[in-house]
Design a protein around this motif. Structure first.
Motif, PDB file in Angstrom:
ATOM      1  N   SER A 151       3.592  32.021  43.584  1.00 41.88           N
ATOM      2  CA  SER A 151       2.373  31.396  44.052  1.00 41.88           C
ATOM      3  C   SER A 151       2.539  31.347  45.739  1.00 41.88           C
ATOM      4  O   SER A 151       1.613  30.964  46.574  1.00 41.88           O
ATOM      5  CB  SER A 151       2.257  30.124  43.792  1.00 41.88           C
ATOM      6  N   GLU A 152       3.576  31.731  46.340  1.00 41.55           N
ATOM      7  CA  GLU A 152       4.181  31.771  47.761  1.00 41.55           C
ATOM      8  C   GLU A 152       3.741  33.043  48.311  1.00 41.55           C
ATOM      9  O   GLU A 152       3.654  34.074  47.824  1.00 41.55           O
ATOM     10  CB  GLU A 152       5.752  31.512  47.734  1.00 41.55           C
ATOM     11  N   SER A 153       3.663  33.013  49.843  1.00 43.95           N
ATOM     12  CA  SER A 153       3.579  33.893  50.242  1.00 43.95           C
ATOM     13  C   SER A 153       4.925  34.675  50.638  1.00 43.95           C
ATOM     14  O   SER A 153       5.918  34.171  50.706  1.00 43.95           O
ATOM     15  CB  SER A 153       2.956  33.679  52.068  1.00 43.95           C
ATOM     16  N   PRO A 154       5.131  36.239  50.654  1.00 47.73           N
ATOM     17  CA  PRO A 154       6.238  36.658  51.036  1.00 47.73           C
ATOM     18  C   PRO A 154       6.915  36.324  52.022  1.00 47.73           C
ATOM     19  O   PRO A 154       6.445  35.768  53.142  1.00 47.73           O
ATOM     20  CB  PRO A 154       5.754  38.152  51.286  1.00 47.73           C
ATOM     21  N   ARG A 155       8.380  35.955  51.596  1.00 49.30           N
ATOM     22  CA  ARG A 155       9.154  35.455  52.964  1.00 49.30           C
ATOM     23  C   ARG A 155      10.681  35.977  52.642  1.00 49.30           C
ATOM     24  O   ARG A 155      10.948  36.674  51.447  1.00 49.30           O
ATOM     25  CB  ARG A 155       9.096  34.021  52.942  1.00 49.30           C
ATOM     26  N   PRO A 156      11.554  35.867  53.539  1.00 49.16           N
ATOM     27  CA  PRO A 156      12.865  36.186  53.312  1.00 49.16           C
ATOM     28  C   PRO A 156      13.524  35.609  52.611  1.00 49.16           C
ATOM     29  O   PRO A 156      13.156  34.007  52.720  1.00 49.16           O
ATOM     30  CB  PRO A 156      13.577  36.186  54.843  1.00 49.16           C
ATOM     31  N   LEU A 157      14.493  35.765  51.662  1.00 50.70           N
ATOM     32  CA  LEU A 157      15.233  34.608  50.790  1.00 50.70           C
ATOM     33  C   LEU A 157      16.188  33.784  51.705  1.00 50.70           C
ATOM     34  O   LEU A 157      16.750  34.192  52.894  1.00 50.70           O
ATOM     35  CB  LEU A 157      16.132  35.387  49.795  1.00 50.70           C
ATOM     36  N   VAL A 158      16.128  32.590  51.483  1.00 49.07           N
ATOM     37  CA  VAL A 158      17.083  31.693  52.343  1.00 49.07           C
ATOM     38  C   VAL A 158      18.310  31.755  51.828  1.00 49.07           C
ATOM     39  O   VAL A 158      19.290  32.037  52.860  1.00 49.07           O
ATOM     40  CB  VAL A 158      16.653  30.108  52.041  1.00 49.07           C
ATOM     41  N   VAL A 159      18.820  32.078  50.602  1.00 49.24           N
ATOM     42  CA  VAL A 159      20.058  32.414  50.242  1.00 49.24           C
ATOM     43  C   VAL A 159      20.093  33.946  49.604  1.00 49.24           C
ATOM     44  O   VAL A 159      19.413  34.074  48.703  1.00 49.24           O
ATOM     45  CB  VAL A 159      20.584  31.372  49.064  1.00 49.24           C
ATOM     46  N   VAL A 160      20.692  34.865  50.357  1.00 48.92           N
ATOM     47  CA  VAL A 160      20.869  36.350  49.955  1.00 48.92           C
ATOM     48  C   VAL A 160      22.077  36.266  48.799  1.00 48.92           C
ATOM     49  O   VAL A 160      23.000  35.353  48.813  1.00 48.92           O
ATOM     50  CB  VAL A 160      21.216  37.091  50.861  1.00 48.92           C
ATOM     51  N   PRO A 161      22.011  37.185  47.648  1.00 51.59           N
ATOM     52  CA  PRO A 161      23.133  37.312  46.894  1.00 51.59           C
ATOM     53  C   PRO A 161      24.395  37.264  47.665  1.00 51.59           C
ATOM     54  O   PRO A 161      25.367  36.559  46.721  1.00 51.59           O
ATOM     55  CB  PRO A 161      22.783  38.408  46.067  1.00 51.59           C
ATOM     56  N   ASP A 162      24.726  37.961  48.277  1.00 53.28           N
ATOM     57  CA  ASP A 162      26.000  37.946  48.924  1.00 53.28           C
ATOM     58  C   ASP A 162      26.665  36.603  49.413  1.00 53.28           C
ATOM     59  O   ASP A 162      27.751  36.588  49.871  1.00 53.28           O
ATOM     60  CB  ASP A 162      26.308  39.059  50.117  1.00 53.28           C
ATOM     61  N   GLN A 163      25.657  35.691  49.651  1.00 51.10           N
ATOM     62  CA  GLN A 163      26.030  34.259  50.233  1.00 51.10           C
ATOM     63  C   GLN A 163      25.732  33.309  49.289  1.00 51.10           C
ATOM     64  O   GLN A 163      26.070  31.889  49.508  1.00 51.10           O
ATOM     65  CB  GLN A 163      25.141  34.102  51.507  1.00 51.10           C
ATOM     66  N   MET A 164      25.688  33.762  47.933  1.00 47.87           N
ATOM     67  CA  MET A 164      25.682  32.445  46.984  1.00 47.87           C
ATOM     68  C   MET A 164      26.962  31.841  46.849  1.00 47.87           C
ATOM     69  O   MET A 164      28.033  32.498  46.885  1.00 47.87           O
ATOM     70  CB  MET A 164      25.412  33.209  45.930  1.00 47.87           C
ATOM     71  N   GLU A 165      26.931  30.389  47.078  1.00 52.34           N
ATOM     72  CA  GLU A 165      28.195  29.641  46.854  1.00 52.34           C
ATOM     73  C   GLU A 165      27.979  28.857  45.697  1.00 52.34           C
ATOM     74  O   GLU A 165      27.023  28.094  45.224  1.00 52.34           O
ATOM     75  CB  GLU A 165      28.318  28.968  48.163  1.00 52.34           C
ATOM     76  N   THR A 166      29.269  28.648  44.796  1.00 57.06           N
ATOM     77  CA  THR A 166      29.318  27.766  43.828  1.00 57.06           C
ATOM     78  C   THR A 166      29.139  26.362  44.336  1.00 57.06           C
ATOM     79  O   THR A 166      29.660  25.747  45.197  1.00 57.06           O
ATOM     80  CB  THR A 166      30.675  27.791  43.063  1.00 57.06           C
ATOM     81  N   ILE A 167      27.987  25.656  43.443  1.00 62.02           N
ATOM     82  CA  ILE A 167      27.783  24.118  43.653  1.00 62.02           C
ATOM     83  C   ILE A 167      28.053  23.293  42.647  1.00 62.02           C
ATOM     84  O   ILE A 167      28.313  22.196  42.729  1.00 62.02           O
ATOM     85  CB  ILE A 167      26.246  23.950  44.040  1.00 62.02           C
ATOM     86  N   GLU A 168      28.559  23.861  41.504  1.00 61.39           N
ATOM     87  CA  GLU A 168      29.229  22.930  40.297  1.00 61.39           C
ATOM     88  C   GLU A 168      29.998  23.976  39.500  1.00 61.39           C
ATOM     89  O   GLU A 168      29.542  25.175  39.219  1.00 61.39           O
ATOM     90  CB  GLU A 168      27.964  22.684  39.226  1.00 61.39           C
ATOM     91  N   ILE A 169      31.105  23.524  38.886  1.00 62.84           N
ATOM     92  CA  ILE A 169      32.264  24.211  38.006  1.00 62.84           C
ATOM     93  C   ILE A 169      31.908  23.287  36.872  1.00 62.84           C
ATOM     94  O   ILE A 169      32.368  21.927  37.062  1.00 62.84           O
ATOM     95  CB  ILE A 169      33.502  24.842  38.444  1.00 62.84           C
ATOM     96  N   GLY A 170      31.660  23.838  35.761  1.00 60.60           N
ATOM     97  CA  GLY A 170      32.174  22.974  34.298  1.00 60.60           C
ATOM     98  C   GLY A 170      33.179  23.893  33.622  1.00 60.60           C
ATOM     99  O   GLY A 170      32.901  24.981  33.492  1.00 60.60           O
ATOM    100  N   LEU A 171      33.974  23.183  33.021  1.00 60.25           N
ATOM    101  CA  LEU A 171      35.087  23.702  32.377  1.00 60.25           C
ATOM    102  C   LEU A 171      35.299  22.908  31.178  1.00 60.25           C
ATOM    103  O   LEU A 171      35.697  21.422  31.225  1.00 60.25           O
ATOM    104  CB  LEU A 171      36.283  24.209  33.397  1.00 60.25           C
ATOM    105  N   VAL A 172      35.486  23.586  29.837  1.00 62.10           N
ATOM    106  CA  VAL A 172      36.155  22.838  28.759  1.00 62.10           C
ATOM    107  C   VAL A 172      37.282  23.560  28.220  1.00 62.10           C
ATOM    108  O   VAL A 172      37.260  24.866  28.090  1.00 62.10           O
ATOM    109  CB  VAL A 172      35.142  22.632  27.831  1.00 62.10           C
ATOM    110  N   VAL A 173      38.177  22.811  27.685  1.00 61.71           N
ATOM    111  CA  VAL A 173      39.423  23.588  27.207  1.00 61.71           C
ATOM    112  C   VAL A 173      39.547  23.583  25.805  1.00 61.71           C
ATOM    113  O   VAL A 173      39.416  22.488  25.188  1.00 61.71           O
ATOM    114  CB  VAL A 173      40.667  22.565  27.732  1.00 61.71           C
ATOM    115  N   ILE A 174      39.682  24.858  25.256  1.00 57.37           N
ATOM    116  CA  ILE A 174      39.763  24.893  23.804  1.00 57.37           C
ATOM    117  C   ILE A 174      41.289  25.111  23.573  1.00 57.37           C
ATOM    118  O   ILE A 174      41.921  25.777  24.082  1.00 57.37           O
ATOM    119  CB  ILE A 174      39.144  26.141  23.195  1.00 57.37           C
ATOM    120  N   ASP A 175      41.693  24.193  22.567  1.00 53.19           N
ATOM    121  CA  ASP A 175      43.262  24.482  21.906  1.00 53.19           C
ATOM    122  C   ASP A 175      42.940  25.645  20.966  1.00 53.19           C
ATOM    123  O   ASP A 175      42.490  25.575  19.985  1.00 53.19           O
ATOM    124  CB  ASP A 175      43.584  23.099  21.217  1.00 53.19           C
TER     125      ASP A 175
END
Length: 205
Positions: free
Chosen positions: A38-62
């Protein structure tokens, strides 16, 4: 795929993880952007090479008991694009306030290493290879070691394809196709990590 082929594939997976006592099931959420139809074409604010982790989830299996024994969840404050896009907030259900008050990638790495010291002799698994690539990208952007530096990574999606003789599917679709109960919110790191763990426990059980 024959029963014999599946048996050999399962045996191969078990041989891969045999040296380890623990398996960390990991899922990351990262900054991202997408142009809506629904948007007009525009440059991406976040390009793939600049993606940064904002959450890490980790569970430990024995791996001796196939039980989940602990979990680790942290939001991470992005440095390059500190303001989350509307697309990112919708996709992940992570709010701006969650990351504004979070630690940096390097600080979360310090906390994770302290946590991981309780569960030595571990490898880690994720659904596909994206998470491993993202951690390397983060480390390069932050100029510090990867959060899981030095640990062997396994692609649980490949394990699943080899055992179930089907084409790769998304995480939620896979959980449901195995008759397992989906836990939590899709595209939230800690919830996705729990669902990866449930798939792995079902495969190895």
């Amino acid at each position: 795929m024959s029963i014999q082929a599946k048996f050999f594939h399962l045996q191969a997976v078990q041989n891969l993880i045999a040296p380890y006592r623990y398996l960390y099931c990991v899922d990351l959420e990262a900054t991202c952007d997408e142009v809506d139809e629904s948007e007009s074409p525009r440059p991406l604010v976040v390009v793939p090479d600049q993606m940064e982790t904002i959450e890490i989830g980790l569970v430990v299996i024995d791996l001796e008991t196939l039980e989940i024994v602990d979990e680790f969840q942290r939001f991470v404050r992005p440095q390059i694009n500190p303001t989350l896009t509307e697309f990112c907030k919708r996709l992940t259900s992570i709010a701006q306030a969650d990351v504004d008050g979070a630690l940096t990638y390097q600080e979360v790495g310090d906390e994770l290493r302290t946590f991981a010291a309780q569960y030595p002799n571990a490898g880690w698994a994720s659904w596909g290879d994206y998470d491993a690539r993202q951690l390397d990208r983060d480390a390069g952007l932050a100029g510090c070691p990867s959060l899981l530096a030095g640990l062997q990574h396994f692609n649980a999606r490949k394990w699943h394809v080899g055992l179930y003789d089907n084409r790769p599917k998304g995480l939620k679709q896979t959980v449901e196709s195995m008759g397992l109960v989906w836990q939590g919110t899709y595209h939230r790191g800690i919830d996705d990590a729990k669902n990866v763990a449930s798939i792995i426990k079902e495969m190895l059980g």
